[in-house]
Write a protein that holds these residues in place. Sequence first.
Motif, PDB file in Angstrom:
ATOM      1  N   TRP A  94      40.926 -19.939 -19.261  1.00  0.00           N
ATOM      2  CA  TRP A  94      41.851 -20.204 -20.365  1.00  0.00           C
ATOM      3  C   TRP A  94      43.159 -20.831 -19.894  1.00  0.00           C
ATOM      4  N   ALA A  99      43.218 -27.429 -24.634  1.00  0.00           N
ATOM      5  CA  ALA A  99      42.725 -26.802 -25.863  1.00  0.00           C
ATOM      6  C   ALA A  99      41.303 -27.245 -26.189  1.00  0.00           C
ATOM      7  N   ARG A 102      38.816 -25.530 -23.951  1.00  0.00           N
ATOM      8  CA  ARG A 102      38.583 -24.147 -24.384  1.00  0.00           C
ATOM      9  C   ARG A 102      37.602 -24.121 -25.553  1.00  0.00           C
ATOM     10  N   GLU A 103      37.809 -25.029 -26.487  1.00  0.00           N
ATOM     11  CA  GLU A 103      36.927 -25.096 -27.648  1.00  0.00           C
ATOM     12  C   GLU A 103      35.499 -25.441 -27.233  1.00  0.00           C
ATOM     13  N   LEU A 135      37.644 -15.062 -27.889  1.00  0.00           N
ATOM     14  CA  LEU A 135      39.058 -15.391 -27.700  1.00  0.00           C
ATOM     15  C   LEU A 135      39.698 -14.310 -26.825  1.00  0.00           C
ATOM     16  N   TRP A 307      43.088 -22.658 -30.267  1.00  0.00           N
ATOM     17  CA  TRP A 307      42.842 -23.056 -28.878  1.00  0.00           C
ATOM     18  C   TRP A 307      44.090 -23.551 -28.172  1.00  0.00           C
TER      19      TRP A 307
END
Length: 451
Positions: A94, A99, A102-103, A135, A307
């Motif tokens: 992370w 972002a 991460r998605e 998450l 994200w």
Amino acid sequence: MNTTYDVKFWEIQRRKDRKTLSFLVRWTVDRKAKSKSFRTKGLAESFLSDLRQAAKAGEASDVTAGLPLSMLAAEQPAGPTFLEFAQTYVLSRWRTSAARTRETDVYGLLSLVADLPNRPPDGDMRELLRSHALLPVDRRPELPHALVSVLAWLQKASLPLADLQDPRVVRAALDAISVTFTGKDAAANTVRRKREVLHHLLELAVEQKELSANPLQAVKWTPPKAAATIDPRTVVNPEQARALLAAVPAIGRTRGGRLHGMFACMYYAALRPEEAAGLRRQNCGLPEEGWGLLTVEKARPQANKRWTNSGETHDLRGLKHRAKDDTREIPIPPVLVAVLRTHIDRYGVAGDGGLFRTSKGRPFSSSAYSAVWQEARRRALTAEQVASALASRPYDLRHAAVSLWLNAGVPATEVAKRAGHSVDVLLRVYAKCIEGQRGRANRQISEALLQ
């Protein structure tokens, strides 16, 4: 642990409501119904026999799990479940991931689960994984009531990570990432990305000594071949590009005008959409005459708020495939200099110097600028061209720019420098878009045949 001696048993039930025949063992523990399905009647009878023998011996059963204590200890998996390790994997990446990465990680993780009763709909499980379970804890919103039972089922049904050492389980996982939610073949690039996520997760499991080796290496499985080059049918010529850009300012009350300069940067400077979105006045050298210079230092990619670091839909990031504070200089022709000077005179700049924003001062969403682009295509192209792949996305303006530079004879090293590619990637990706190669090759072969 809450235990009881109140246990009752039912006859084995034969189930025909699934794609494969199964046999259901049913019993109650402290008047709470429990069940477990098996693929063969023999396995079901063996399990029921173990339950009966434990009860006959006076052994207490765990109310939550529904099993005698001896069987509960035997069924506890060695090591984490796949769901638990997937949470570890996402958390480990992370801090250093963008972002969109991460998605991609979360969307690439599937749920490997046992065939337990009361399976929730697949859509509910996907929603749970993406909006809550995968998450970081401090990012998880309050779990909707409708998903509480889904989480409980998924935690119970998630296969032990160690089960992936069975090639059949790995192959089932690979087959699962090869289809869409509707059961159709997934796009090759989608399959490739999801396999990469699974591969990285299993490599982390090896590193943390949860697995002795990456089980993907033991399975002979060939992913669908993904296209590695730009489709020439998407590339507009200079006349078409000018017509498209000229159509943009008249779209909407002010939206088209505010986006005209952004699209122009994609074509005349080969900027990626997120690079154009991150462009600021201090990045622009715009002389009154002659060529100017863009110094690209930041990108503003769009992602779901869950994200991003900022909690907004756009984060400022470094350039793609570059070091954190690296920049890229791009000389720009007088036509783009004029467009940007006009844009700044008309709309000004944001507090941080940002050039392209809505009338309310916000970055444009990808859906907003894509809608404007599609309207520009309808106004500037023929009906046949609109129905084709020609400039179907704003990103295709960048492809058109790089193709134009290569066909104009600009050395590949210089094109790569301006576009932010390596020379190797540049020539491989744009090989089909370089015109004139076939004719030159034919002439060379003809000359050789005459010798």
